[in-house]
Scaffold this motif. Structure first.
Motif, PDB file in Angstrom:
ATOM      1  N   GLY A 108       0.729  -1.219  -0.338  1.00 27.75           N
ATOM      2  CA  GLY A 108      -0.047   0.126  -0.166  1.00 27.75           C
ATOM      3  C   GLY A 108       0.958   1.817  -0.367  1.00 27.75           C
ATOM      4  N   GLN A 113      -3.193   1.923  -2.750  1.00 28.18           N
ATOM      5  CA  GLN A 113      -2.470  -0.052  -3.621  1.00 28.18           C
ATOM      6  C   GLN A 113      -1.838  -0.081  -4.118  1.00 28.18           C
ATOM      7  OE1 GLN A 113      -4.422  -1.774  -0.534  1.00 28.18           O
ATOM      8  NE2 GLN A 113      -5.938  -1.180  -0.488  1.00 28.18           N
ATOM      9  N   THR A 115      -2.369  -3.400  -7.046  1.00 27.80           N
ATOM     10  CA  THR A 115      -3.073  -4.568  -6.747  1.00 27.80           C
ATOM     11  C   THR A 115      -2.713  -5.033  -7.978  1.00 27.80           C
ATOM     12  OG1 THR A 115      -4.764  -3.522  -8.616  1.00 27.80           O
ATOM     13  CG2 THR A 115      -5.374  -3.234  -6.343  1.00 27.80           C
ATOM     14  N   ASN A 191      -4.749  -1.066   5.581  1.00 29.43           N
ATOM     15  CA  ASN A 191      -6.212  -1.553   5.046  1.00 29.43           C
ATOM     16  C   ASN A 191      -5.847  -2.773   4.066  1.00 29.43           C
ATOM     17  OD1 ASN A 191      -8.300  -1.661   2.820  1.00 29.43           O
ATOM     18  ND2 ASN A 191      -7.827  -0.140   1.678  1.00 29.43           N
ATOM     19  N   GLY A 194      -7.228  -4.522  -0.221  1.00 30.37           N
ATOM     20  CA  GLY A 194      -7.051  -4.149  -1.678  1.00 30.37           C
ATOM     21  C   GLY A 194      -7.005  -5.310  -2.207  1.00 30.37           C
TER      22      GLY A 194
END
Length: 446
Positions: A108, A113, A115, A191, A194
């Motif tokens: 992130g 972030q 992917t 987080n 993601g």
């Protein structure tokens, strides 16, 4: 190699078994050969006959993966919480990771972030193309560059026609760290959701979805706390993220680490190896997927490998897992990697039904699914016999497999039949019932 959205290379499309079995066999991986006629793990039998009346202690299992649905109805109650931290942009507990209340996301950045990512062989190929493209003999390469040259040659052999354009550095756009510098540790965000977090959600459910709550499915371990550590994007993970993910998990109390990922190229292998040694020193068990290419990983390594660079010693705190099916006809998953030296055990990995994002459930197949089966059994042992060490639990799991004495089909061999001992060190499939019996005996001697 088939992939589902390309994640990890350790997940394959759901096979026909998962689609054809009746509803009662959605939990086949927990069942028993003697009573249910499938090569499950005897988990249900273990709960019914060995664990009644016993009180477990909580065990922290880190899920190094693509993330976890922290809001899932069957997972949220069993998620690890950092009691010393608070949500937000402050590092209350002083560990360097702001707001890490449920784990950490090493891919992130300040605003988002990663992917999507390229494969490691693409990254290595294009990184060294200008340096090595005109080299015709290994003797032309300086000693300090020799390993990079060998990685480049392997990368070139793996290159596909579609890889002719240099991959975009998605990581550099978002994470903002120096991914070649292991000392650059404090990056990422808190987080855990993601994309592609469906994979880690599924893995987490196999290990420790809440049992007996009438929802979806039951995890293997009933006294578990799942720590999310996000290190794997939709593509190949970076070695530094894996190394720091292992260290983060160890430093924050994980006793078992599930690693359902892997790749053919590991340019910063020593970073990961040092982290594996660190986990060994701290008494943490690592459970590692063998991979899904149907290859002999004694010959073609799959990283992280349990073998150390110098001397070839095998990490004593690491179990490498291949994928098995439910019946004799498909006992060895056709996609599973194997290796009589590298792969320790096989475990159910075909059509395993577990949690998916947004309170959903689905069967998936891969060594990614077989690995958390073993991690779940390890957590089950540790929770009921907490004095056992990581090395003892590894020994127990390996010594108590269901031995397979019939010939099995070697993956990608055109149907060749071999002894199970040709595909893994123990020649068997993990058996929770047998493991708990041995754990009980061993704990009395501790």
């Amino acid at each position: 190699m088939k992939r589902l959205t390309m994640v990890l290379g350790l997940l394959v499309p759901v096979l026909s078994f998962a689609q054809q079995q009746p509803q009662k066999n959605q939990n086949w991986h927990l069942l028993s050969k003697d009573t249910d006629k499938v090569y499950g793990t005897n988990v249900i039998k273990a709960y019914n006959e060995l664990l009644k009346g016993k009180t477990p202690v909580k065990v922290v299992v880190a899920v190094l993966d693509g993330g976890i649905d922290t809001l899932h109805e069957d997972l949220s109650a069993n998620l690890w919480r950092n009691a010393k931290e608070l949500p937000g942009d402050k590092d209350v507990d002083g560990n360097g990771y702001k707001g890490d209340t449920q784990g950490w996301n090493f891919i992130g950045g300040p605003t988002g972030q990663v992917t999507k990512e390229s494969t490691e062989y693409q990254r290595v190929y294009f990184k060294y193309k200008d340096q090595f493209a005109n080299v015709t003999d290994e003797k032309q390469v300086k000693k300090k560059d020799l390993q990079n040259y060998k990685w480049w040659i392997l990368s070139k052999s793996l290159l596909k026609k579609s890889d002719t354009i240099a991959p975009v550095d998605y990581r550099g756009q978002e994470v903002k760290d120096d991914y070649t510098n292991i000392k650059d540790r404090f990056y990422g965000n808190a987080n855990l959701m993601g994309d592609p977090y469906f994979h880690g959600t599924h893995v987490g459910g196999i290990i420790g979805a809440v049992r007996n709550n009438g929802k979806g499915m039951d995890g293997i371990a009933d006294a578990v706390k799942l720590m999310g550590v996000r290190v794997v994007p939709n593509g190949d993970e970076h070695d530094k993220d894996v190394a720091l993910g292992i260290r983060y998990a160890v430093d924050n109390g994980a006793q078992i680490i599930n690693m359902s990922f892997g790749k053919r190229i590991s340019p910063d292998r020593k970073m990961v190896e040092d982290a594996i040694r660190y986990a060994e020193k701290k008494g943490v068990l690592l459970v590692n997927a063998a991979g899904n290419e149907g290859m002999d990983i004694d010959i073609y390594p799959h990283y992280p490998t349990p073998f150390f660079i110098k001397g070839g010693k095998k990490a004593p705190n690491m179990i490498t897992v291949g994928a098995s099916g439910a019946t004799e006809a498909g006992l060895i998953a056709s996609f599973s990697n194997y290796g009589k030296q590298t792969v320790d055990v096989f475990a159910p990995g075909v059509g395993v039904y577990a949690t998916m994002p947004e309170n959903k459930y689905s069967p998936l197949s891969g060594t990614s699914m077989a690995t958390p089966v073993v991690a779940g059994i390890a957590a089950l042992i540790k929770s009921y016999y907490p004095t056992l060490t990581a090395k003892q639990i590894k020994h127990i799991i390996e010594q108590t497999v269901t031995k397979i004495d019939i010939p099995v089909t070697k993956p990608k061999s055109g149907g060749q039949k071999v002894a199970m001992t040709e595909l893994c060190k123990t020649g068997g499939i993990v058996n929770a019932y047998n493991a708990l019996l041995m754990a009980d005996n061993m704990s009395k001697k501790n």
